[in-house]
Enzyme design. Sequence first.
Site, mmCIF file in Angstrom:
data_model
loop_
_atom_site.group_PDB
_atom_site.id
_atom_site.type_symbol
_atom_site.label_atom_id
_atom_site.label_comp_id
_atom_site.label_asym_id
_atom_site.label_seq_id
_atom_site.Cartn_x
_atom_site.Cartn_y
_atom_site.Cartn_z
ATOM 1 N N CYS A 22 -10.081 -60.397 17.132
ATOM 2 C CA CYS A 22 -9.920 -61.445 16.119
ATOM 3 C C CYS A 22 -8.563 -61.356 15.421
ATOM 4 O O CYS A 22 -8.274 -60.389 14.711
ATOM 5 C CB CYS A 22 -11.030 -61.349 15.088
ATOM 6 S SG CYS A 22 -10.868 -62.560 13.749
ATOM 7 N N GLY A 66 -11.993 -67.085 9.809
ATOM 8 C CA GLY A 66 -13.377 -66.693 9.630
ATOM 9 C C GLY A 66 -14.371 -67.589 10.332
ATOM 10 O O GLY A 66 -14.105 -68.175 11.356
ATOM 11 N N CYS A 255 0.735 -78.184 18.986
ATOM 12 C CA CYS A 255 1.972 -77.905 18.241
ATOM 13 C C CYS A 255 2.823 -76.847 18.929
ATOM 14 O O CYS A 255 4.053 -76.898 18.865
ATOM 15 C CB CYS A 255 1.667 -77.504 16.802
ATOM 16 S SG CYS A 255 0.782 -75.944 16.612
ATOM 17 N N ASP A 277 -1.801 -71.330 10.839
ATOM 18 C CA ASP A 277 -2.966 -70.463 10.910
ATOM 19 C C ASP A 277 -2.594 -69.030 11.279
ATOM 20 O O ASP A 277 -3.293 -68.082 10.918
ATOM 21 C CB ASP A 277 -3.949 -71.027 11.943
ATOM 22 C CG ASP A 277 -5.329 -70.424 11.819
ATOM 23 O OD1 ASP A 277 -5.700 -70.010 10.712
ATOM 24 O OD2 ASP A 277 -6.047 -70.376 12.840
ATOM 25 N N CYS A 326 8.309 -75.908 28.772
ATOM 26 C CA CYS A 326 7.947 -74.752 27.948
ATOM 27 C C CYS A 326 8.410 -74.919 26.507
ATOM 28 O O CYS A 326 7.666 -74.640 25.569
ATOM 29 C CB CYS A 326 8.569 -73.494 28.556
ATOM 30 S SG CYS A 326 8.357 -72.012 27.551
#
Length: 376
Positions: A22, A66, A255, A277, A326
């Site tokens: 995670c 989360g 993105c 994020d 790329c």
Amino acid sequence: MPPLSLLIKPASSLCNLRCAYCFYHSIAENRMTESYGIMNDETLEVIVSKALQFADWSCTFAFQGGEPTLAGLDFFKKLIMLQKKYNTKKVQINNTLQTNGMAIDHEWAEYLSKNRFLVGISLDGPKDLHDMFRHDSGMKGTFSRVMNAISLFNRYKVEYNILFVVNSVVARHAEKVYSFFKRNNFRYLQFIPCLDPLGEKQGLHEFSLSPERFALFLKKLFDLWYDDIIRGNMISIRYFDNLVGMMAGYRPEICGMTGECICQMVIEADGGVYPCDFYVFDEWYMGNIKELSFEELKNSETGKMFVEVSRHISRECISCKWYSLCRGGCRRLREPFYDGKPALNFFCESYREFFEHAAARLKQLAVMFSGRQAFI
């Protein structure tokens, strides 16, 4: 004003799983406040009201963690009520939810279907592969509970796609994973290359993904997907779909494929806003939505700096024959920086090898689907 897309963390870094790889857990433990708890109704109302005042045409509320379902179903019922209250401009509202599926029951599934949420559910393939790294707090595998959640989605006609992490083990079994998804009629797939914690030397974990292994995975998965597409068996793999679109001259909607960062407007449970994020760290704090407008946040010095540094492209990238596909890749894959500038993509050689392998067929699909001459 433009359309607006938000990524909201209503339960901060709280989670009912202990997945070995995670990335958000590694972010949370490296900031002053590891978890901001559950978002309160006041913060939610500020977000909704300001977002719908700012946005034109459309507004997307994406909920992630989360584990966002830990905020509770009543939180999301409040969301819909507030959206109806504040949508005076009648913009198109899109709601999405990314979940591990542990909390999904009949009530959740019925609610998500009724309110037309697009759901991403995490599933790393068949039981032996999924359960290797996706554990609950008791270190037990979660495959059966994820499949039960998906069964409820099917029963209540929830629109969903499968999110799977390409870790070192999954990467060895592209055919096994793809065949499993096909057998279960999962038609919309997104894969995410596994990342070691930011600031660590790459390759120290059992789940760590090497460039060599990722290249093999990309080539094998593409071959399987391409053969199905040519036979008319249409399965969506988001990364490949975007490459075909780019070949036809369209802008990618991922993105990390555009060549530079944008401010994603990631909102933590306390209302704090961050540009991405992958970078919900104290140093990238842009301000709090309870105190600032989206216009002010968008034009913050922190946000501008985040975008500006991502625009650096090395000479090696610019001279590469695959640069137009790329575009240097996601900033997170170009860590650690050197002299304040992004390095080459960690998976640079993976993508070079993959494009050599797949470019001609990507071009063929671009022409076939768009009727345009492929630009590469």
